[in-house]
Design an enzyme around this catalytic site. Sequence first.
Site, PDB file in Angstrom:
ATOM      1  N   ARG A 121       0.813  -1.238   0.000  1.00 28.42           N
ATOM      2  CA  ARG A 121       0.000   0.000   0.000  1.00 28.42           C
ATOM      3  C   ARG A 121       0.833   1.268   0.000  1.00 28.42           C
ATOM      4  NH1 ARG A 121      -2.733  -3.113   3.666  1.00 28.42           N
ATOM      5  NH2 ARG A 121      -4.574  -4.120   2.759  1.00 28.42           N
ATOM      6  N   LYS A 143       2.970  11.832 -11.038  1.00 28.18           N
ATOM      7  CA  LYS A 143       2.147  10.939 -11.866  1.00 28.18           C
ATOM      8  C   LYS A 143       2.926   9.652 -12.107  1.00 28.18           C
ATOM      9  CE  LYS A 143      -0.444  13.925 -14.965  1.00 28.18           C
ATOM     10  NZ  LYS A 143      -0.691  14.058 -16.420  1.00 28.18           N
ATOM     11  N   GLU A 185       9.979  19.343 -24.531  1.00 34.37           N
ATOM     12  CA  GLU A 185       9.270  19.694 -23.285  1.00 34.37           C
ATOM     13  C   GLU A 185       9.899  20.933 -22.643  1.00 34.37           C
ATOM     14  OE1 GLU A 185       6.523  18.115 -22.253  1.00 34.37           O
ATOM     15  OE2 GLU A 185       6.615  16.093 -23.094  1.00 34.37           O
ATOM     16  N   LYS A 228       7.584  23.499 -13.285  1.00 33.38           N
ATOM     17  CA  LYS A 228       6.722  22.333 -13.032  1.00 33.38           C
ATOM     18  C   LYS A 228       6.388  22.216 -11.550  1.00 33.38           C
ATOM     19  CE  LYS A 228       5.178  17.852 -14.062  1.00 33.38           C
ATOM     20  NZ  LYS A 228       5.217  16.643 -14.867  1.00 33.38           N
ATOM     21  N   GLU A 238      -4.236  17.632 -11.099  1.00 35.11           N
ATOM     22  CA  GLU A 238      -4.612  18.016 -12.458  1.00 35.11           C
ATOM     23  C   GLU A 238      -6.094  18.297 -12.619  1.00 35.11           C
ATOM     24  OE1 GLU A 238      -2.402  16.134 -15.580  1.00 35.11           O
ATOM     25  OE2 GLU A 238      -4.098  16.281 -16.932  1.00 35.11           O
ATOM     26  N   ARG A 242      -2.900  22.617 -13.872  1.00 39.75           N
ATOM     27  CA  ARG A 242      -1.914  21.656 -14.347  1.00 39.75           C
ATOM     28  C   ARG A 242      -2.166  21.235 -15.786  1.00 39.75           C
ATOM     29  NH1 ARG A 242       0.624  16.726 -10.699  1.00 39.75           N
ATOM     30  NH2 ARG A 242       1.829  15.809 -12.370  1.00 39.75           N
ATOM     31  N   ASN A 246      -0.300  20.201 -20.580  1.00 41.99           N
ATOM     32  CA  ASN A 246      -0.633  19.336 -21.716  1.00 41.99           C
ATOM     33  C   ASN A 246      -0.601  20.081 -23.045  1.00 41.99           C
ATOM     34  OD1 ASN A 246      -0.996  17.176 -20.029  1.00 41.99           O
ATOM     35  ND2 ASN A 246      -3.164  17.608 -19.695  1.00 41.99           N
ATOM     36  N   HIS A 249      -0.151  18.326 -26.336  1.00 48.06           N
ATOM     37  CA  HIS A 249      -0.234  16.889 -26.050  1.00 48.06           C
ATOM     38  C   HIS A 249      -1.484  16.210 -26.608  1.00 48.06           C
ATOM     39  CE1 HIS A 249       3.258  17.568 -23.614  1.00 48.06           C
ATOM     40  NE2 HIS A 249       3.284  16.332 -23.173  1.00 48.06           N
ATOM     41  N   HIS A 253      -0.164  13.167 -28.378  1.00 45.10           N
ATOM     42  CA  HIS A 253      -0.443  11.780 -27.980  1.00 45.10           C
ATOM     43  C   HIS A 253      -1.034  10.985 -29.143  1.00 45.10           C
ATOM     44  CE1 HIS A 253      -0.567  12.749 -23.420  1.00 45.10           C
ATOM     45  NE2 HIS A 253       0.567  12.160 -23.737  1.00 45.10           N
ATOM     46  N   HIS A 265       8.002  10.622 -27.794  1.00 44.96           N
ATOM     47  CA  HIS A 265       6.993  11.476 -27.172  1.00 44.96           C
ATOM     48  C   HIS A 265       7.231  12.957 -27.488  1.00 44.96           C
ATOM     49  CE1 HIS A 265       4.132  12.886 -24.209  1.00 44.96           C
ATOM     50  NE2 HIS A 265       5.078  13.625 -23.655  1.00 44.96           N
TER      51      HIS A 265
HETATM   52  N1  NAD Z   1       4.745  10.858 -15.228  1.00 43.22           N
HETATM   53  C1  NAD Z   1       4.757  11.917 -16.010  1.00 43.22           C
HETATM   54  O1  NAD Z   1       4.369  13.021 -15.613  1.00 43.22           O
HETATM   55  C2  NAD Z   1       5.297  11.772 -17.398  1.00 43.22           C
HETATM   56  C3  NAD Z   1       5.584  12.910 -18.154  1.00 43.22           C
HETATM   57  C4  NAD Z   1       6.161  12.744 -19.422  1.00 43.22           C
HETATM   58  C5  NAD Z   1       6.423  11.467 -19.899  1.00 43.22           C
HETATM   59  N2  NAD Z   1       6.116  10.376 -19.142  1.00 43.22           N
HETATM   60  C6  NAD Z   1       6.417   9.015 -19.608  1.00 43.22           C
HETATM   61  O2  NAD Z   1       7.821   8.910 -19.801  1.00 43.22           O
HETATM   62  C7  NAD Z   1       8.072   7.889 -20.762  1.00 43.22           C
HETATM   63  C8  NAD Z   1       9.135   8.382 -21.715  1.00 43.22           C
HETATM   64  O3  NAD Z   1      10.295   8.662 -20.986  1.00 43.22           O
HETATM   65  P1  NAD Z   1      11.712   8.857 -21.690  1.00 43.22           P
HETATM   66  O4  NAD Z   1      11.527   9.729 -22.867  1.00 43.22           O
HETATM   67  O5  NAD Z   1      12.644   9.239 -20.630  1.00 43.22           O
HETATM   68  O6  NAD Z   1      12.009   7.411 -22.290  1.00 43.22           O
HETATM   69  P2  NAD Z   1      12.752   6.092 -21.716  1.00 43.22           P
HETATM   70  O7  NAD Z   1      12.592   5.961 -20.263  1.00 43.22           O
HETATM   71  O8  NAD Z   1      12.284   4.996 -22.576  1.00 43.22           O
HETATM   72  O9  NAD Z   1      14.285   6.387 -22.022  1.00 43.22           O
HETATM   73  C9  NAD Z   1      14.701   6.538 -23.356  1.00 43.22           C
HETATM   74  C10 NAD Z   1      15.909   5.664 -23.678  1.00 43.22           C
HETATM   75  O10 NAD Z   1      17.086   6.251 -23.127  1.00 43.22           O
HETATM   76  C11 NAD Z   1      17.818   5.284 -22.391  1.00 43.22           C
HETATM   77  N3  NAD Z   1      18.518   6.034 -21.345  1.00 43.22           N
HETATM   78  C12 NAD Z   1      17.977   6.568 -20.225  1.00 43.22           C
HETATM   79  N4  NAD Z   1      18.891   7.313 -19.590  1.00 43.22           N
HETATM   80  C13 NAD Z   1      20.031   7.257 -20.306  1.00 43.22           C
HETATM   81  C14 NAD Z   1      21.318   7.846 -20.162  1.00 43.22           C
HETATM   82  N5  NAD Z   1      21.588   8.700 -19.181  1.00 43.22           N
HETATM   83  N6  NAD Z   1      22.255   7.551 -21.093  1.00 43.22           N
HETATM   84  C15 NAD Z   1      21.957   6.734 -22.133  1.00 43.22           C
HETATM   85  N7  NAD Z   1      20.758   6.168 -22.328  1.00 43.22           N
HETATM   86  C16 NAD Z   1      19.809   6.430 -21.430  1.00 43.22           C
HETATM   87  C17 NAD Z   1      16.794   4.296 -21.923  1.00 43.22           C
HETATM   88  O11 NAD Z   1      17.372   3.061 -21.653  1.00 43.22           O
HETATM   89  C18 NAD Z   1      15.846   4.259 -23.120  1.00 43.22           C
HETATM   90  O12 NAD Z   1      16.360   3.377 -24.085  1.00 43.22           O
HETATM   91  C19 NAD Z   1       6.746   7.590 -21.432  1.00 43.22           C
HETATM   92  O13 NAD Z   1       6.289   6.356 -20.959  1.00 43.22           O
HETATM   93  C20 NAD Z   1       5.827   8.698 -20.939  1.00 43.22           C
HETATM   94  O14 NAD Z   1       4.486   8.277 -20.828  1.00 43.22           O
HETATM   95  C21 NAD Z   1       5.568  10.511 -17.912  1.00 43.22           C
HETATM   96 ZN    ZN Z   2       4.973  15.335 -22.412  1.00 42.34          ZN
END
Ligand code: NAD
Ligand code: ZN
Length: 366
Positions: A121, A143, A185, A228, A238, A242, A246, A249, A253, A265
């Site tokens: 939990r 999130k 972003e 942020k 949100e 907040r 988006n 987005h 999306h 993304h």
């Molecule tokens: N929670 C939120 O508010 C929020 C906001 C935006 C995006 N997201 C989510 O985030 C995800 C995308 O995240 P992302 O773009 O970071 O992608 P990711 O986590 O897939 O990372 C991208 C790639 O980079 C590699 N990598 C990570 N750090 C590295 C480093 N320092 N050096 C070399 N390689 C590295 C990873 O292994 C991966 O292959 C999506 O699932 C999206 O929905 C969430």
């Molecule tokens: Zn985003």
Amino acid sequence: METIHVDLGERSYPIYIQPSALQQLSILVQRHQLGRQAALITDENVERLYGDQALISLRSTGMRTTLISVPAGEGQKSLATMDLIFEQLIDAGLDRTSTVIALGGGVIGDLAGFVAATYLRGINLVQVPTTLMAQVDSSIGGKTGVNHRLGKNLIGAFYQPKFVLIDPLLLQTLPEREFWSGFSEVMKYGLIRDAEFFSTLEETTLDRSLLQDTEMLSNVIESCCEIKAAITARDEKETDLRRILNFGHTIGHALEAVSQFELRHGEAVAWGMMAAAWLSHTKDYLEPNEMERIIRMLGKIPKPIIADYDSQVILDYIYRDKKVKNEKLHFVLLKQLGEAFICPHLSESDLRHALRYLQDFSPSRR
Ligand SMILES: NC(=O)c1ccc[n+]([C@@H]2O[C@H](COP(=O)([O-])OP(=O)(O)OC[C@H]3O[C@@H](n4cnc5c(N)ncnc54)[C@H](O)[C@@H]3O)[C@@H](O)[C@H]2O)c1
Ligand SMILES: [Zn+2]
């Protein structure tokens, strides 16, 4: 160490930003009194690069640490992967005083964050973001969640970390495409909230040398985190403010999904922000010169062209997604550079025109 506070009453937490901050991980875990046992959750790429450094740091202070590494990629943001992680947490004997440390990009942050939110939990969570996307966006705000076969991010929780540790040096190994996707972003924050920050970005040389300019990157990340943090503090769940995060987005999306995640993304969001800027202008909010500045900057994010996607499929996705989430189409537009607002009355035909605008955008003009 540069520290930004996310002000959420009892759930408040600091964001620490500093080159080489990863070396301070164990000290900070101790200072925050996060128990004697941890699970370090990461992906295989990040493990290879930074796993040892993080593990050595944690174990040096006597923290019993279990390393859990999953393959890289969006596909791991699933209930199936969570199930495998829970098995390892139970085997290792993590209890309610233990801590999950998410070391990775947004995929790991969302996945490990939701694991921390639900195991027993809810146990302590620390976010150590390693992509630009995660350092400026996904690790802050609480999130967390995973995807379902019927849609992205449909299962999850709001769950705040105890602290966020950002080490801009980690970005030096990031593939360039990931970097620019995250930079989209970064531009978003300027567009929705801070025209001066946007001007600074306009004056910055946006080429690969930026990846190695740790001082510049630290400043950029700090500005984004401040924005942020402030927005999250005023609207944790949100409901209203907040939503301006988006910006770009709704179409973004949809493009991401229609491309079957061929588009990163941030690439999809860059296209989405172009459409939103164009709509802001054609709806008589945004001055033409500001729109041109915005389009010029977003054009600097390298991204695959989207001319081949069927507009109707994109529109269908947008309306289905809203229906599943029982949301109205509240589109984020700009009144002016640095000021976003929610526009509740855009029609399907407005969106269709915006998509046409994007698709007419020839590669030579990018
Ligand atoms: N929670 C939120 O508010 C929020 C906001 C935006 C995006 N997201 C989510 O985030 C995800 C995308 O995240 P992302 O773009 O970071 O992608 P990711 O986590 O897939 O990372 C991208 C790639 O980079 C590699 N990598 C990570 N750090 C590295 C480093 N320092 N050096 C070399 N390689 C590295 C990873 O292994 C991966 O292959 C999506 O699932 C999206 O929905 C969430
Ligand atoms: Zn985003």
